[in-house]
Design an enzyme around this catalytic site. Sequence first.
Site, PDB file in Angstrom:
ATOM      1  CG  MET A  34      -1.922  -1.136   1.219  1.00 21.82           C
ATOM      2  SD  MET A  34      -2.955  -1.165  -0.258  1.00 21.82           S
ATOM      3  CE  MET A  34      -3.983   0.267   0.023  1.00 21.82           C
ATOM      4  NE  ARG A  35       6.290  -0.258   1.336  1.00 22.74           N
ATOM      5  CZ  ARG A  35       7.461  -0.848   1.258  1.00 22.74           C
ATOM      6  NH1 ARG A  35       8.518  -0.281   1.810  1.00 22.74           N
ATOM      7  NH2 ARG A  35       7.607  -2.006   0.627  1.00 22.74           N
ATOM      8  CE1 TYR A  36       7.113   1.412  -3.174  1.00 22.22           C
ATOM      9  CE2 TYR A  36       6.123  -0.745  -2.803  1.00 22.22           C
ATOM     10  CZ  TYR A  36       7.194   0.128  -2.674  1.00 22.22           C
ATOM     11  OH  TYR A  36       8.337  -0.286  -2.052  1.00 22.22           O
ATOM     12  CB  THR A  37      -1.393   4.592  -3.140  1.00 24.01           C
ATOM     13  OG1 THR A  37      -0.718   5.720  -2.563  1.00 24.01           O
ATOM     14  CG2 THR A  37      -1.560   3.512  -2.085  1.00 24.01           C
TER      15      THR A  37
END
Length: 625
Positions: free
Chosen positions: A1-4
């Site tokens: 979810m860090r790469y949204t």
Amino acid sequence: MRYTEARLARFAEVLLAELGQGTVDWVANFDGTLEEPEVLPARLPHVLLNGASGIAVGLATDIPPHNVREVVAAAIHLLENRDATTGDLLAHLRGPDFPTRAEIISSPVELAEIYESGGGSLRMRAAWEREGTDVVITALPYQVSGGKVLSQIAAQMQGKKLPWVEDLRDESDHENPTRLVVTLRSNRVDVDAVMAHLFATTDLERSYRVNMNAVGVDGRPRLYTLRALLGEWLEFRLETVRRRLQHRFDRVLARLHVLEGFLVAYLNIDEVIAIIRHEEVPKPVLIERFALTDAQAEAILELKLRHLSRLEEMKIRGEQDELMRERDQLEQILGSKARLRKLLRQELEADAETYGDARMSPIVERPAARALDEAALVPSEPVTVVVSEKGWVRSAKGHDPDPRELSYRAGDAFLAAARGRSNQAAVFLDSSGRSYALPAHTLPSARGQGEPLTSSLSPPSGARFIAIVMGGDDDLLLLSSDAGYGFVARLGDLVTAHSSGKAMVTVPHGGVALPPQPVASFDDDLVAAATTEGYLLVFPLSQLVQLSKGKGVKILGIPRKKAADERMLPPAVVPRGASLRVHAGKRYYNLKGSDLEGFRANRALRGSRLPRGYRNPDRLEVVSG
């Protein structure tokens, strides 16, 4: 979810454009809150274009990047020729293409082996050009840092291993992303040799491992050849295109079905409106009255009033005609593998035109660079190397210094000296017959008293250094032992890189090796050998053998019963026209011309007795002229 969120490049459309067209399966993400595509419907073989590098569960992959147009050309060739070989594909795909203008210098044969086996290595070399006395490096190999290259060159300059380089600077800027300048000392420097050395000793030339491991369509990792990788991607892409067309075909059929319902409604618009106005649940009534399906009845009920105009009916009929033509085209493509392959080719060509560019990394076959040996890196200057009796060594500049006039440590004295060049090796011989070599330029200065040879060399216990020689590898030397044996050897045969030396002269038990004597002419020189009992023998040097090491042959005969007491002195090599001087204490005996002939005989004989008063000789001396 860090790469949204991510800023996508235009090329990302190749991977993402068809996601919403039924091309791939969707699965739950890591926490089950969202769905994500199982794979991306790549329109181009991205694994070859972008490359990959990594390791997991014991499997490593190193796939280099490639050029879009070349990969597409190879893929199209394989699409149309299922029996194409790797060699056929390499006519279109020449090799990797890195995002740098450095040269790929591996040969076509090496590249072919990589793509045929799926593994190997390739080499890249920096691009450079000459500007006066400057060498300007304009492109570096892939993932090589300019700062690291500068530090590698600077370290060699500080270690005095680059005598030709005067200055080093980085002139890179926005207009010239890579501009490393190496300033040479003069225009006479061999630039190609300097650059070959830098290629071999810095990251200006670098090897890259190729290991084409990838996870296949079946989810299993394997090592792919170029043909296998492109072939599997083409099957994947054909299936992706088929799913996309099927998805569109299904949507077209669904829309046509809805449009048929709309036309029924328009033809019976008043009755449809009446049913909707008077029935509490109009949907089942519409289905029964006009033989509609649930989807058609639902679409009619969702119509807005403004869509009930006559003009809207004409639009629907026009859309229906257009969709029917599209349906027929899709049916033809889905029903024919040839048409499906033709469509794939057209899409590949269009994407290559859109996203392709010219090759950046030129492929130029060149031999691997070799570093210059240490001697070639050192200026050739005259030096005199001096060894003392206790094995201390030092080097004086020039050939003028008199080694006997140098100061020595208490209890020490001059032993031997050799004149040569700073880029030559100083060769030492010890009493056990072992030879050693040290680069002359690494020896301590004669301004001090030097350093012990044992700090760099490891002679056997009890052995002492007896001589030093310098010169060219092909210079000849007479090597011997005091037991009366010897041979001729090349100076190059004495050179060794091992600190423990090289067994050069085989010395009998109780004997010692004698200092080597330089040979001017193997065919014309004479050998003069004397014993401690006053016997002298002169014979042609050509009667000796030339060896690379060993005991040699008998120089003169010493009776076995006297072998324990009588020894051979260091022999002398007498050039043509020179005379011999036999020293016995403070007296000496000169032999010239016919005098020498009086002692001349064949090798290995006893020799003739010297005159009374000279029968205890201690050394032989050659006097020129």
